[in-house]
Design a protein around this motif. Structure first.
Motif, PDB file in Angstrom:
ATOM      1  N   GLY A  13      33.118  56.429  20.828  1.00 57.33           N
ATOM      2  CA  GLY A  13      32.651  57.884  21.084  1.00 57.33           C
ATOM      3  C   GLY A  13      32.368  58.488  19.468  1.00 57.33           C
ATOM      4  O   GLY A  13      31.600  59.225  19.431  1.00 57.33           O
ATOM      5  N   ALA A  14      32.947  57.804  18.576  1.00 57.74           N
ATOM      6  CA  ALA A  14      32.887  58.106  17.064  1.00 57.74           C
ATOM      7  C   ALA A  14      31.359  57.911  16.561  1.00 57.74           C
ATOM      8  O   ALA A  14      30.824  58.347  15.826  1.00 57.74           O
ATOM      9  CB  ALA A  14      33.774  57.339  16.336  1.00 57.74           C
ATOM     10  N   ARG A  15      30.673  57.263  17.534  1.00 51.10           N
ATOM     11  CA  ARG A  15      29.050  56.905  17.232  1.00 51.10           C
ATOM     12  C   ARG A  15      28.118  58.039  17.879  1.00 51.10           C
ATOM     13  O   ARG A  15      27.047  57.720  17.753  1.00 51.10           O
ATOM     14  CB  ARG A  15      28.839  55.393  17.771  1.00 51.10           C
ATOM     15  CG  ARG A  15      29.537  54.350  16.635  1.00 51.10           C
ATOM     16  CD  ARG A  15      29.182  53.073  17.329  1.00 51.10           C
ATOM     17  NE  ARG A  15      27.847  52.827  17.166  1.00 51.10           N
ATOM     18  CZ  ARG A  15      27.024  52.114  18.114  1.00 51.10           C
ATOM     19  NH1 ARG A  15      27.385  51.570  18.912  1.00 51.10           N
ATOM     20  NH2 ARG A  15      25.487  52.052  17.873  1.00 51.10           N
ATOM     21  N   LEU A  16      28.843  58.997  18.653  1.00 44.23           N
ATOM     22  CA  LEU A  16      27.856  59.873  19.078  1.00 44.23           C
ATOM     23  C   LEU A  16      27.084  60.761  18.045  1.00 44.23           C
ATOM     24  O   LEU A  16      27.817  61.123  17.141  1.00 44.23           O
ATOM     25  CB  LEU A  16      28.734  60.808  19.953  1.00 44.23           C
ATOM     26  CG  LEU A  16      29.478  60.464  21.240  1.00 44.23           C
ATOM     27  CD1 LEU A  16      30.426  61.202  22.077  1.00 44.23           C
ATOM     28  CD2 LEU A  16      28.228  60.272  22.353  1.00 44.23           C
ATOM     29  N   LEU A  17      26.110  60.795  18.096  1.00 44.12           N
ATOM     30  CA  LEU A  17      25.184  61.547  17.058  1.00 44.12           C
ATOM     31  C   LEU A  17      25.481  62.833  17.036  1.00 44.12           C
ATOM     32  O   LEU A  17      25.914  63.651  17.909  1.00 44.12           O
ATOM     33  CB  LEU A  17      23.584  61.670  17.687  1.00 44.12           C
ATOM     34  CG  LEU A  17      22.582  62.128  16.677  1.00 44.12           C
ATOM     35  CD1 LEU A  17      22.701  61.282  15.399  1.00 44.12           C
ATOM     36  CD2 LEU A  17      21.297  62.027  17.416  1.00 44.12           C
ATOM     37  N   GLY A  18      26.017  63.083  15.812  1.00 50.67           N
ATOM     38  CA  GLY A  18      26.351  64.502  15.422  1.00 50.67           C
ATOM     39  C   GLY A  18      27.691  64.867  15.777  1.00 50.67           C
ATOM     40  O   GLY A  18      28.214  65.984  15.510  1.00 50.67           O
ATOM     41  N   PRO A  24      29.867  66.110  12.155  1.00 47.46           N
ATOM     42  CA  PRO A  24      29.923  67.652  11.743  1.00 47.46           C
ATOM     43  C   PRO A  24      30.285  68.602  13.147  1.00 47.46           C
ATOM     44  O   PRO A  24      30.895  69.521  12.497  1.00 47.46           O
ATOM     45  CB  PRO A  24      28.392  67.715  11.533  1.00 47.46           C
ATOM     46  CG  PRO A  24      27.798  66.343  11.799  1.00 47.46           C
ATOM     47  CD  PRO A  24      28.620  65.208  12.235  1.00 47.46           C
ATOM     48  N   TYR A  25      30.086  68.126  14.145  1.00 47.48           N
ATOM     49  CA  TYR A  25      30.546  69.173  15.150  1.00 47.48           C
ATOM     50  C   TYR A  25      32.047  69.343  15.166  1.00 47.48           C
ATOM     51  O   TYR A  25      32.297  70.520  15.111  1.00 47.48           O
ATOM     52  CB  TYR A  25      30.171  68.643  16.598  1.00 47.48           C
ATOM     53  CG  TYR A  25      30.516  69.531  17.674  1.00 47.48           C
ATOM     54  CD1 TYR A  25      29.569  70.511  18.035  1.00 47.48           C
ATOM     55  CD2 TYR A  25      31.601  69.180  18.443  1.00 47.48           C
ATOM     56  CE1 TYR A  25      30.264  71.361  19.059  1.00 47.48           C
ATOM     57  CE2 TYR A  25      32.126  69.995  19.329  1.00 47.48           C
ATOM     58  CZ  TYR A  25      31.412  71.179  19.823  1.00 47.48           C
ATOM     59  OH  TYR A  25      31.663  71.776  20.994  1.00 47.48           O
ATOM     60  N   ALA A  26      32.748  68.171  15.051  1.00 44.56           N
ATOM     61  CA  ALA A  26      34.249  68.594  15.155  1.00 44.56           C
ATOM     62  C   ALA A  26      34.688  69.049  13.870  1.00 44.56           C
ATOM     63  O   ALA A  26      35.640  69.933  13.914  1.00 44.56           O
ATOM     64  CB  ALA A  26      34.827  67.037  15.227  1.00 44.56           C
ATOM     65  N   GLU A  27      34.274  68.624  12.825  1.00 47.01           N
ATOM     66  CA  GLU A  27      34.348  69.276  11.417  1.00 47.01           C
ATOM     67  C   GLU A  27      34.143  70.752  11.665  1.00 47.01           C
ATOM     68  O   GLU A  27      35.087  71.637  10.912  1.00 47.01           O
ATOM     69  CB  GLU A  27      33.453  68.910  10.196  1.00 47.01           C
ATOM     70  CG  GLU A  27      34.244  68.912   9.032  1.00 47.01           C
ATOM     71  CD  GLU A  27      33.727  67.937   7.936  1.00 47.01           C
ATOM     72  OE1 GLU A  27      32.583  68.585   7.320  1.00 47.01           O
ATOM     73  OE2 GLU A  27      33.940  66.812   7.867  1.00 47.01           O
ATOM     74  N   LYS A  28      33.216  71.272  12.027  1.00 41.95           N
ATOM     75  CA  LYS A  28      32.989  72.572  12.080  1.00 41.95           C
ATOM     76  C   LYS A  28      33.920  73.367  13.232  1.00 41.95           C
ATOM     77  O   LYS A  28      34.577  74.339  12.536  1.00 41.95           O
ATOM     78  CB  LYS A  28      31.609  72.910  12.910  1.00 41.95           C
ATOM     79  CG  LYS A  28      31.154  74.454  12.801  1.00 41.95           C
ATOM     80  CD  LYS A  28      29.712  74.555  13.437  1.00 41.95           C
ATOM     81  CE  LYS A  28      29.224  75.901  13.665  1.00 41.95           C
ATOM     82  NZ  LYS A  28      28.111  76.025  14.609  1.00 41.95           N
ATOM     83  N   PRO A  35      38.262  68.248   7.358  1.00 38.16           N
ATOM     84  CA  PRO A  35      37.458  66.906   7.324  1.00 38.16           C
ATOM     85  C   PRO A  35      37.542  66.091   8.446  1.00 38.16           C
ATOM     86  O   PRO A  35      38.708  66.140   9.107  1.00 38.16           O
ATOM     87  CB  PRO A  35      37.938  66.512   5.961  1.00 38.16           C
ATOM     88  CG  PRO A  35      38.710  67.592   5.156  1.00 38.16           C
ATOM     89  CD  PRO A  35      39.179  68.462   6.458  1.00 38.16           C
ATOM     90  N   VAL A  36      36.552  65.485   8.902  1.00 36.49           N
ATOM     91  CA  VAL A  36      36.485  64.545   9.788  1.00 36.49           C
ATOM     92  C   VAL A  36      35.927  63.260   9.540  1.00 36.49           C
ATOM     93  O   VAL A  36      34.873  63.237   8.815  1.00 36.49           O
ATOM     94  CB  VAL A  36      35.737  65.152  11.055  1.00 36.49           C
ATOM     95  CG1 VAL A  36      35.592  64.073  12.024  1.00 36.49           C
ATOM     96  CG2 VAL A  36      36.325  66.369  11.596  1.00 36.49           C
ATOM     97  N   VAL A  37      36.564  62.085   9.522  1.00 41.94           N
ATOM     98  CA  VAL A  37      36.072  60.796   9.053  1.00 41.94           C
ATOM     99  C   VAL A  37      35.850  59.911  10.230  1.00 41.94           C
ATOM    100  O   VAL A  37      36.744  59.875  11.319  1.00 41.94           O
ATOM    101  CB  VAL A  37      36.641  60.181   7.902  1.00 41.94           C
ATOM    102  CG1 VAL A  37      36.740  61.149   6.780  1.00 41.94           C
ATOM    103  CG2 VAL A  37      38.307  60.341   8.260  1.00 41.94           C
ATOM    104  N   ILE A  38      34.847  58.867  10.272  1.00 40.95           N
ATOM    105  CA  ILE A  38      34.849  58.033  11.095  1.00 40.95           C
ATOM    106  C   ILE A  38      35.675  56.678  10.383  1.00 40.95           C
ATOM    107  O   ILE A  38      34.958  56.146   9.225  1.00 40.95           O
ATOM    108  CB  ILE A  38      33.252  57.595  11.541  1.00 40.95           C
ATOM    109  CG1 ILE A  38      32.863  59.049  12.120  1.00 40.95           C
ATOM    110  CG2 ILE A  38      33.353  56.443  12.289  1.00 40.95           C
ATOM    111  CD1 ILE A  38      31.274  58.766  12.527  1.00 40.95           C
ATOM    112  N   ASP A  39      36.109  55.992  11.048  1.00 40.21           N
ATOM    113  CA  ASP A  39      37.083  54.983  10.457  1.00 40.21           C
ATOM    114  C   ASP A  39      36.323  53.551  10.638  1.00 40.21           C
ATOM    115  O   ASP A  39      36.172  53.640  11.981  1.00 40.21           O
ATOM    116  CB  ASP A  39      38.620  54.894  10.763  1.00 40.21           C
ATOM    117  CG  ASP A  39      39.479  54.150   9.725  1.00 40.21           C
ATOM    118  OD1 ASP A  39      39.061  53.904   8.690  1.00 40.21           O
ATOM    119  OD2 ASP A  39      40.620  54.149   9.931  1.00 40.21           O
TER     120      ASP A  39
END
Length: 77
Positions: A21-26, A29-33, A38-42
């Motif tokens: 799910g971390a690969r879902l486009l956008g 930034p959506y989660a961060e907003k 901050p949101v990072v993909i690990d």
């Protein structure tokens, strides 16, 4: 966030996304907003040795292997 911080007496500083799910486009930034932090993909491969030539492939696929790598490492720890 507030509930976790109250129960654990720890501050949430960032959100870490893993899994396919971390690969879902956008999603980042959506989660961060919406979360206001901050949101990072690990990458599950950050603690695993692998051939550096595989980096381009692993960079895009890594989140999808989170469970598999975690289960593999569980046997080693």
């Amino acid at each position: 966030k507030a509930t976790y911080e109250k129960k654990s007496a720890r501050t949430v500083e960032r959100v870490v996304l893993t899994g396919g799910g971390a690969r879902l486009l956008g999603i980042s930034p959506y989660a961060e907003k919406h979360l206001g932090m901050p949101v990072v993909i690990d990458s599950p491969f950050k603690t695993v040795e692998y051939d550096p030539a595989q980096e381009p492939v692993l960079a895009s696929l890594a989140p999808s292997f989170s469970v598999a790598v975690g289960l593999g490492l569980r046997e080693l720890i």
